[in-house]
Design a protein around this motif. Structure first.
Motif, PDB file in Angstrom:
ATOM      1  N   ALA A 145      15.785 -43.007 -15.589  1.00  6.53           N
ATOM      2  CA  ALA A 145      16.447 -42.354 -14.462  1.00  6.53           C
ATOM      3  C   ALA A 145      17.870 -42.887 -14.276  1.00  6.53           C
ATOM      4  CB  ALA A 145      15.632 -42.565 -13.186  1.00  6.53           C
ATOM      5  N   ARG A 146      18.011 -44.203 -14.353  1.00  4.63           N
ATOM      6  CA  ARG A 146      19.350 -44.783 -14.188  1.00  4.63           C
ATOM      7  C   ARG A 146      20.297 -44.330 -15.300  1.00  4.63           C
ATOM      8  NH1 ARG A 146      19.772 -48.441 -10.214  1.00  4.63           N
ATOM      9  NH2 ARG A 146      17.865 -49.441  -9.412  1.00  4.63           N
ATOM     10  N   ALA A 147      19.784 -44.211 -16.517  1.00  5.40           N
ATOM     11  CA  ALA A 147      20.619 -43.759 -17.632  1.00  5.40           C
ATOM     12  C   ALA A 147      21.077 -42.325 -17.422  1.00  5.40           C
ATOM     13  CB  ALA A 147      19.855 -43.876 -18.948  1.00  5.40           C
ATOM     14  N   ARG A 148      20.158 -41.465 -16.951  1.00  3.46           N
ATOM     15  CA  ARG A 148      20.526 -40.071 -16.691  1.00  3.46           C
ATOM     16  C   ARG A 148      21.581 -39.980 -15.591  1.00  3.46           C
ATOM     17  NH1 ARG A 148      16.614 -36.240 -18.174  1.00  3.46           N
ATOM     18  NH2 ARG A 148      18.059 -34.691 -17.321  1.00  3.46           N
ATOM     19  N   MET A 149      21.413 -40.778 -14.553  1.00  5.06           N
ATOM     20  CA  MET A 149      22.382 -40.768 -13.454  1.00  5.06           C
ATOM     21  C   MET A 149      23.737 -41.296 -13.912  1.00  5.06           C
ATOM     22  SD  MET A 149      19.806 -42.113 -10.468  1.00  5.06           S
ATOM     23  CE  MET A 149      21.123 -42.536  -9.318  1.00  5.06           C
ATOM     24  N   ALA A 150      23.716 -42.337 -14.742  1.00  7.37           N
ATOM     25  CA  ALA A 150      24.967 -42.951 -15.208  1.00  7.37           C
ATOM     26  C   ALA A 150      25.755 -42.015 -16.116  1.00  7.37           C
ATOM     27  CB  ALA A 150      24.669 -44.254 -15.940  1.00  7.37           C
ATOM     28  N   ALA A 151      25.062 -41.082 -16.762  1.00 10.98           N
ATOM     29  CA  ALA A 151      25.731 -40.151 -17.675  1.00 10.98           C
ATOM     30  C   ALA A 151      26.461 -39.035 -16.925  1.00 10.98           C
ATOM     31  CB  ALA A 151      24.708 -39.537 -18.639  1.00 10.98           C
ATOM     32  N   GLU A 200      20.147 -44.095  -4.403  1.00 12.08           N
ATOM     33  CA  GLU A 200      18.782 -44.616  -4.275  1.00 12.08           C
ATOM     34  C   GLU A 200      17.777 -43.486  -4.006  1.00 12.08           C
ATOM     35  OE1 GLU A 200      21.107 -45.860  -0.493  1.00 12.08           O
ATOM     36  OE2 GLU A 200      21.449 -45.739  -2.657  1.00 12.08           O
ATOM     37  N   THR A 201      18.236 -42.430  -3.330  1.00  6.58           N
ATOM     38  CA  THR A 201      17.374 -41.262  -3.102  1.00  6.58           C
ATOM     39  C   THR A 201      17.130 -40.530  -4.415  1.00  6.58           C
ATOM     40  OG1 THR A 201      18.276 -41.006  -0.869  1.00  6.58           O
ATOM     41  CG2 THR A 201      17.142 -39.108  -1.802  1.00  6.58           C
ATOM     42  N   GLN A 202      18.197 -40.342  -5.188  1.00  7.70           N
ATOM     43  CA  GLN A 202      18.057 -39.697  -6.494  1.00  7.70           C
ATOM     44  C   GLN A 202      17.076 -40.476  -7.366  1.00  7.70           C
ATOM     45  OE1 GLN A 202      22.688 -39.528  -6.871  1.00  7.70           O
ATOM     46  NE2 GLN A 202      21.878 -38.177  -8.447  1.00  7.70           N
ATOM     47  N   LEU A 203      17.260 -41.788  -7.413  1.00  8.61           N
ATOM     48  CA  LEU A 203      16.416 -42.640  -8.258  1.00  8.61           C
ATOM     49  C   LEU A 203      14.947 -42.521  -7.849  1.00  8.61           C
ATOM     50  CD1 LEU A 203      16.373 -44.824 -10.505  1.00  8.61           C
ATOM     51  CD2 LEU A 203      16.646 -46.528  -8.691  1.00  8.61           C
ATOM     52  N   ASP A 204      14.693 -42.557  -6.563  1.00  8.60           N
ATOM     53  CA  ASP A 204      13.325 -42.454  -6.062  1.00  8.60           C
ATOM     54  C   ASP A 204      12.696 -41.125  -6.480  1.00  8.60           C
ATOM     55  OD1 ASP A 204      11.029 -43.099  -4.199  1.00  8.60           O
ATOM     56  OD2 ASP A 204      11.790 -41.279  -3.253  1.00  8.60           O
ATOM     57  N   ARG A 205      13.444 -40.032  -6.338  1.00 10.11           N
ATOM     58  CA  ARG A 205      12.895 -38.709  -6.681  1.00 10.11           C
ATOM     59  C   ARG A 205      12.628 -38.590  -8.181  1.00 10.11           C
ATOM     60  NH1 ARG A 205      17.193 -35.484  -2.870  1.00 10.11           N
ATOM     61  NH2 ARG A 205      16.078 -35.741  -0.890  1.00 10.11           N
ATOM     62  N   LEU A 206      13.537 -39.117  -8.993  1.00  6.34           N
ATOM     63  CA  LEU A 206      13.363 -39.014 -10.439  1.00  6.34           C
ATOM     64  C   LEU A 206      12.135 -39.788 -10.910  1.00  6.34           C
ATOM     65  CD1 LEU A 206      17.066 -39.339 -11.636  1.00  6.34           C
ATOM     66  CD2 LEU A 206      15.698 -37.260 -11.473  1.00  6.34           C
ATOM     67  N   VAL A 207      11.914 -40.949 -10.319  1.00  8.50           N
ATOM     68  CA  VAL A 207      10.768 -41.776 -10.712  1.00  8.50           C
ATOM     69  C   VAL A 207       9.478 -41.216 -10.117  1.00  8.50           C
ATOM     70  CG1 VAL A 207       9.732 -44.077 -10.513  1.00  8.50           C
ATOM     71  CG2 VAL A 207      12.175 -43.845 -11.034  1.00  8.50           C
ATOM     72  N   ARG A 208       9.527 -40.881  -8.837  1.00  9.61           N
ATOM     73  CA  ARG A 208       8.304 -40.490  -8.121  1.00  9.61           C
ATOM     74  C   ARG A 208       7.890 -39.046  -8.412  1.00  9.61           C
ATOM     75  NH1 ARG A 208       8.030 -38.596  -3.013  1.00  9.61           N
ATOM     76  NH2 ARG A 208      10.237 -39.075  -2.720  1.00  9.61           N
ATOM     77  N   LEU A 209       8.876 -38.150  -8.485  1.00  7.16           N
ATOM     78  CA  LEU A 209       8.554 -36.723  -8.619  1.00  7.16           C
ATOM     79  C   LEU A 209       8.645 -36.208 -10.052  1.00  7.16           C
ATOM     80  CD1 LEU A 209      10.464 -35.418  -5.461  1.00  7.16           C
ATOM     81  CD2 LEU A 209       8.054 -36.082  -5.654  1.00  7.16           C
ATOM     82  N   ARG A 210       9.508 -36.813 -10.860  1.00  9.71           N
ATOM     83  CA  ARG A 210       9.670 -36.323 -12.228  1.00  9.71           C
ATOM     84  C   ARG A 210       9.036 -37.217 -13.281  1.00  9.71           C
ATOM     85  NH1 ARG A 210      15.559 -33.453 -13.004  1.00  9.71           N
ATOM     86  NH2 ARG A 210      15.882 -32.754 -10.847  1.00  9.71           N
ATOM     87  N   GLY A 211       8.509 -38.350 -12.840  1.00 12.41           N
ATOM     88  CA  GLY A 211       7.783 -39.204 -13.760  1.00 12.41           C
ATOM     89  C   GLY A 211       8.638 -39.996 -14.732  1.00 12.41           C
ATOM     90  N   MET A 212       9.922 -40.151 -14.430  1.00  7.89           N
ATOM     91  CA  MET A 212      10.786 -40.952 -15.303  1.00  7.89           C
ATOM     92  C   MET A 212      10.543 -42.435 -15.033  1.00  7.89           C
ATOM     93  SD  MET A 212      14.512 -39.101 -15.221  1.00  7.89           S
ATOM     94  CE  MET A 212      14.715 -37.337 -15.490  1.00  7.89           C
ATOM     95  N   THR A 213      10.819 -43.246 -16.027  1.00 10.48           N
ATOM     96  CA  THR A 213      10.869 -44.682 -15.768  1.00 10.48           C
ATOM     97  C   THR A 213      12.191 -44.973 -15.069  1.00 10.48           C
ATOM     98  OG1 THR A 213      12.007 -45.223 -17.829  1.00 10.48           O
ATOM     99  CG2 THR A 213       9.592 -45.134 -17.903  1.00 10.48           C
ATOM    100  N   GLU A 214      12.264 -46.113 -14.401  1.00  4.60           N
ATOM    101  CA  GLU A 214      13.513 -46.438 -13.705  1.00  4.60           C
ATOM    102  C   GLU A 214      14.695 -46.546 -14.670  1.00  4.60           C
ATOM    103  OE1 GLU A 214      15.311 -49.860 -10.782  1.00  4.60           O
ATOM    104  OE2 GLU A 214      13.217 -49.252 -10.491  1.00  4.60           O
ATOM    105  N   PRO A 215      14.553 -47.189 -15.844  1.00  3.37           N
ATOM    106  CA  PRO A 215      15.685 -47.227 -16.787  1.00  3.37           C
ATOM    107  C   PRO A 215      16.111 -45.825 -17.259  1.00  3.37           C
ATOM    108  CG  PRO A 215      14.085 -48.923 -17.353  1.00  3.37           C
ATOM    109  CD  PRO A 215      13.450 -48.068 -16.302  1.00  3.37           C
TER     110      PRO A 215
END
Length: 201
Positions: free
Chosen positions: A152-158, A135-150
């Protein structure tokens, strides 16, 4: 010389840990940076990639069109394997060359994002994993890197799971908290790495 593998999931804060290690005196070998260098215009690496995938993976300026190449290898394991067969040996050779320049008492930190996924832990004297909750990774990817939640989740799942990364860790750096909580941990790990490099244990 102490060979350290540094890894962590996307958004875990590995780059900040890497930067701190360098500020303390580590010799950094950045696998991602080398992977870009070995396919720069005019290199045998780029020529081999073009031979494998065709000239359409070049930009008009003659550089590698990474998004286009990514779209070819994404979800195509055999094409990804072909790319890795070209790039990985070149990265390995360049990493070894850089490592050979380090001094006997140096701490050489190999920043390797896919260390866990590619089973590379045995190559190092020890592995440092920068750990953060999903959940911390997801928050940083969306908030700091400007990714959409889907996205970010796809990148994490890979990537490897948190449990898989923790399983290869000799030393763990918890980066779930604020940035100011990170530096003391990294300094403590660095002191241990220096001790090991000096033959302390």
């Amino acid at each position: 010389m102490l060979k350290v593998g540094l890894t962590g999931g996307i958004g875990a804060g590995k780059s900040e840990v890497s930067r701190l290690f360098v500020s303390y005196g580590a010799v950094l070998i950045d696998a991602d940076r080398i992977a870009r260098e070995v396919v720069e215009p005019g290199t045998p690496g780029l020529a081999a990639v073009v031979a494998e995938f065709g000239p359409e993976i070049l930009t008009p300026e003659g550089t590698l069109d990474r998004p286009k190449l990514g779209s070819i290898v994404f979800n195509a394991p055999e094409r990804l394997a072909a790319l890795n067969a070209i790039v990985h040996p070149l990265v390995g050779a360049r990493s070894a060359e850089l490592e050979s320049r380090a001094g006997a008492g140096d701490v050489v930190v190999h920043d390797v994002p896919l260390l866990t996924e590619n089973g590379l832990a045995p190559l190092y004297d020890l592995v440092v994993v920068v750990d953060a909750a999903p959940e911390t990774q997801l928050d940083r990817l969306v908030r700091l890197r400007g990714m959409t939640e889907p996205e970010a989740r796809a990148r994490m799942a890979a990537q490897a799971t948190r449990a898989q990364r923790r399983a290869v860790a000799d030393l763990l750096i918890d980066n779930d908290g604020p940035l100011e909580a990170l530096e003391p941990q990294v300094r403590k790990v660095w002191d241990e790495l220096r001790e090991r490099a000096a033959g302390g244990r």
